[in-house]
Design a protein around this motif. Structure first.
Motif, PDB file in Angstrom:
ATOM      1  N   GLU A 117      35.207  45.087  25.189  1.00 19.61           N
ATOM      2  CA  GLU A 117      33.797  45.363  25.456  1.00 19.61           C
ATOM      3  C   GLU A 117      33.631  45.022  26.933  1.00 19.61           C
ATOM      4  O   GLU A 117      32.974  45.049  27.505  1.00 19.61           O
ATOM      5  CB  GLU A 117      32.477  45.301  24.920  1.00 19.61           C
ATOM      6  CG  GLU A 117      31.472  45.919  24.537  1.00 19.61           C
ATOM      7  CD  GLU A 117      30.690  45.731  23.590  1.00 19.61           C
ATOM      8  OE1 GLU A 117      28.804  46.195  23.618  1.00 19.61           O
ATOM      9  OE2 GLU A 117      31.119  45.754  22.321  1.00 19.61           O
ATOM     10  N   ILE A 118      33.546  43.500  26.910  1.00 16.57           N
ATOM     11  CA  ILE A 118      33.343  42.512  28.428  1.00 16.57           C
ATOM     12  C   ILE A 118      33.601  43.406  29.280  1.00 16.57           C
ATOM     13  O   ILE A 118      33.734  43.345  30.570  1.00 16.57           O
ATOM     14  CB  ILE A 118      33.507  41.393  27.383  1.00 16.57           C
ATOM     15  CG1 ILE A 118      31.928  40.975  26.790  1.00 16.57           C
ATOM     16  CG2 ILE A 118      33.140  40.400  29.383  1.00 16.57           C
ATOM     17  CD1 ILE A 118      32.288  39.328  26.437  1.00 16.57           C
ATOM     18  N   ALA A 119      35.372  42.746  29.030  1.00 12.54           N
ATOM     19  CA  ALA A 119      36.088  43.915  30.671  1.00 12.54           C
ATOM     20  C   ALA A 119      35.997  45.521  30.812  1.00 12.54           C
ATOM     21  O   ALA A 119      35.499  45.025  32.231  1.00 12.54           O
ATOM     22  CB  ALA A 119      37.505  43.926  29.679  1.00 12.54           C
ATOM     23  N   GLU A 120      35.606  45.815  30.219  1.00 12.40           N
ATOM     24  CA  GLU A 120      35.213  47.472  30.177  1.00 12.40           C
ATOM     25  C   GLU A 120      33.159  46.928  31.092  1.00 12.40           C
ATOM     26  O   GLU A 120      33.455  47.409  32.464  1.00 12.40           O
ATOM     27  CB  GLU A 120      35.006  48.132  28.707  1.00 12.40           C
ATOM     28  CG  GLU A 120      36.067  48.531  28.562  1.00 12.40           C
ATOM     29  CD  GLU A 120      35.774  49.891  27.567  1.00 12.40           C
ATOM     30  OE1 GLU A 120      34.470  49.785  27.179  1.00 12.40           O
ATOM     31  OE2 GLU A 120      36.979  50.065  26.618  1.00 12.40           O
ATOM     32  N   THR A 121      33.051  46.540  30.810  1.00 14.28           N
ATOM     33  CA  THR A 121      31.246  46.009  31.645  1.00 14.28           C
ATOM     34  C   THR A 121      31.715  45.584  32.988  1.00 14.28           C
ATOM     35  O   THR A 121      30.613  46.328  33.670  1.00 14.28           O
ATOM     36  CB  THR A 121      30.829  45.560  30.211  1.00 14.28           C
ATOM     37  OG1 THR A 121      30.267  46.095  29.391  1.00 14.28           O
ATOM     38  CG2 THR A 121      28.884  44.553  31.237  1.00 14.28           C
ATOM     39  N   TYR A 122      32.339  44.499  32.826  1.00 13.86           N
ATOM     40  CA  TYR A 122      32.471  43.798  33.872  1.00 13.86           C
ATOM     41  C   TYR A 122      34.194  44.666  34.905  1.00 13.86           C
ATOM     42  O   TYR A 122      34.415  44.137  36.104  1.00 13.86           O
ATOM     43  CB  TYR A 122      32.820  42.492  33.460  1.00 13.86           C
ATOM     44  CG  TYR A 122      31.471  41.932  33.497  1.00 13.86           C
ATOM     45  CD1 TYR A 122      30.806  41.003  34.881  1.00 13.86           C
ATOM     46  CD2 TYR A 122      31.657  41.269  31.890  1.00 13.86           C
ATOM     47  CE1 TYR A 122      29.165  40.441  34.106  1.00 13.86           C
ATOM     48  CE2 TYR A 122      30.184  40.734  31.996  1.00 13.86           C
ATOM     49  CZ  TYR A 122      29.366  40.673  32.631  1.00 13.86           C
ATOM     50  OH  TYR A 122      28.326  39.876  32.664  1.00 13.86           O
ATOM     51  N   ARG A 123      34.280  45.596  34.219  1.00 13.44           N
ATOM     52  CA  ARG A 123      35.617  46.301  34.786  1.00 13.44           C
ATOM     53  C   ARG A 123      36.735  45.300  35.516  1.00 13.44           C
ATOM     54  O   ARG A 123      37.059  45.301  36.148  1.00 13.44           O
ATOM     55  CB  ARG A 123      34.659  47.489  36.522  1.00 13.44           C
ATOM     56  CG  ARG A 123      33.764  47.799  35.782  1.00 13.44           C
ATOM     57  CD  ARG A 123      33.627  49.323  36.599  1.00 13.44           C
ATOM     58  NE  ARG A 123      32.423  50.553  36.687  1.00 13.44           N
ATOM     59  CZ  ARG A 123      32.028  50.823  37.099  1.00 13.44           C
ATOM     60  NH1 ARG A 123      31.479  50.680  38.579  1.00 13.44           N
ATOM     61  NH2 ARG A 123      30.914  51.082  36.300  1.00 13.44           N
ATOM     62  N   VAL A 124      37.357  44.535  34.625  1.00 18.85           N
ATOM     63  CA  VAL A 124      37.894  43.860  34.492  1.00 18.85           C
ATOM     64  C   VAL A 124      38.913  42.931  33.612  1.00 18.85           C
ATOM     65  O   VAL A 124      38.336  44.601  32.263  1.00 18.85           O
ATOM     66  CB  VAL A 124      37.434  41.927  34.975  1.00 18.85           C
ATOM     67  CG1 VAL A 124      36.706  42.262  35.821  1.00 18.85           C
ATOM     68  CG2 VAL A 124      36.802  41.437  33.377  1.00 18.85           C
ATOM     69  N   ASN A 125      40.148  42.955  33.958  1.00 17.57           N
ATOM     70  CA  ASN A 125      41.357  43.255  32.738  1.00 17.57           C
ATOM     71  C   ASN A 125      41.111  42.154  30.669  1.00 17.57           C
ATOM     72  O   ASN A 125      40.151  40.858  31.969  1.00 17.57           O
ATOM     73  CB  ASN A 125      42.628  42.659  33.435  1.00 17.57           C
ATOM     74  CG  ASN A 125      43.558  42.082  32.594  1.00 17.57           C
ATOM     75  OD1 ASN A 125      43.935  42.080  30.701  1.00 17.57           O
ATOM     76  ND2 ASN A 125      45.154  43.805  32.796  1.00 17.57           N
ATOM     77  N   ARG A 126      41.203  42.249  30.623  1.00 22.68           N
ATOM     78  CA  ARG A 126      40.988  41.627  29.399  1.00 22.68           C
ATOM     79  C   ARG A 126      41.281  40.357  29.520  1.00 22.68           C
ATOM     80  O   ARG A 126      40.402  39.337  29.118  1.00 22.68           O
ATOM     81  CB  ARG A 126      41.667  42.057  28.179  1.00 22.68           C
ATOM     82  CG  ARG A 126      40.976  41.325  26.763  1.00 22.68           C
ATOM     83  CD  ARG A 126      41.713  42.072  25.544  1.00 22.68           C
ATOM     84  NE  ARG A 126      43.221  42.760  25.921  1.00 22.68           N
ATOM     85  CZ  ARG A 126      44.506  41.684  24.747  1.00 22.68           C
ATOM     86  NH1 ARG A 126      43.615  40.694  25.109  1.00 22.68           N
ATOM     87  NH2 ARG A 126      46.035  41.462  25.665  1.00 22.68           N
ATOM     88  N   HIS A 127      42.476  39.541  29.885  1.00 19.23           N
ATOM     89  CA  HIS A 127      42.858  38.360  29.893  1.00 19.23           C
ATOM     90  C   HIS A 127      41.666  37.601  31.350  1.00 19.23           C
ATOM     91  O   HIS A 127      42.103  36.235  31.218  1.00 19.23           O
ATOM     92  CB  HIS A 127      44.115  38.777  30.186  1.00 19.23           C
ATOM     93  CG  HIS A 127      45.270  39.320  29.852  1.00 19.23           C
ATOM     94  ND1 HIS A 127      45.784  38.241  29.097  1.00 19.23           N
ATOM     95  CD2 HIS A 127      45.991  40.009  29.716  1.00 19.23           C
ATOM     96  CE1 HIS A 127      46.296  39.023  28.199  1.00 19.23           C
ATOM     97  NE2 HIS A 127      46.298  39.991  28.927  1.00 19.23           N
ATOM     98  N   THR A 128      41.516  38.300  32.150  1.00 20.74           N
ATOM     99  CA  THR A 128      40.394  37.596  32.955  1.00 20.74           C
ATOM    100  C   THR A 128      39.373  37.005  31.747  1.00 20.74           C
ATOM    101  O   THR A 128      37.933  36.513  32.225  1.00 20.74           O
ATOM    102  CB  THR A 128      39.685  38.851  33.808  1.00 20.74           C
ATOM    103  OG1 THR A 128      40.578  38.891  34.687  1.00 20.74           O
ATOM    104  CG2 THR A 128      38.542  37.954  34.854  1.00 20.74           C
ATOM    105  N   VAL A 129      38.681  38.210  31.309  1.00 17.35           N
ATOM    106  CA  VAL A 129      37.512  37.925  29.493  1.00 17.35           C
ATOM    107  C   VAL A 129      38.022  36.913  29.036  1.00 17.35           C
ATOM    108  O   VAL A 129      37.546  35.897  28.978  1.00 17.35           O
ATOM    109  CB  VAL A 129      37.184  39.476  29.691  1.00 17.35           C
ATOM    110  CG1 VAL A 129      36.537  38.595  27.944  1.00 17.35           C
ATOM    111  CG2 VAL A 129      36.488  40.110  29.980  1.00 17.35           C
TER     112      VAL A 129
END
Length: 70
Positions: free
Chosen positions: A39-51
């Motif tokens: 969900e955080i990855a989708e919110t910030y439009r980044v990869n899950r590993h970045t999260v």
């Protein structure tokens, strides 16, 4: 919210800063779970590993507690 690598700040740092602001302004109340990595990855439009990197940095600073599977 889209992250911009051209700003000179690493994407994981931008995500960590956003989460930290959310904690400070009450969007993420103390003692409550943060949204999931996806969900955080989708919110910030980044990869899950970045999260994951952002959460790890916040955990190192004692702002969040990361629990496997939670």
């Amino acid at each position: 919210m889209s992250m911009q690598e051209s700003s000179g700040v690493a994407l994981w740092r931008q995500v960590a800063d956003g989460i930290e602001r959310g904690i400070a302004d009450g969007r993420f109340p103390a003692g409550e779970k943060l949204p999931g990595e996806m969900e955080i990855a989708e919110t910030y439009r980044v990869n899950r590993h970045t999260v994951r990197r952002a959460i790890a940095a916040l955990a190192e600073r004692g702002l969040v507690r990361a629990e496997r599977g939670s």
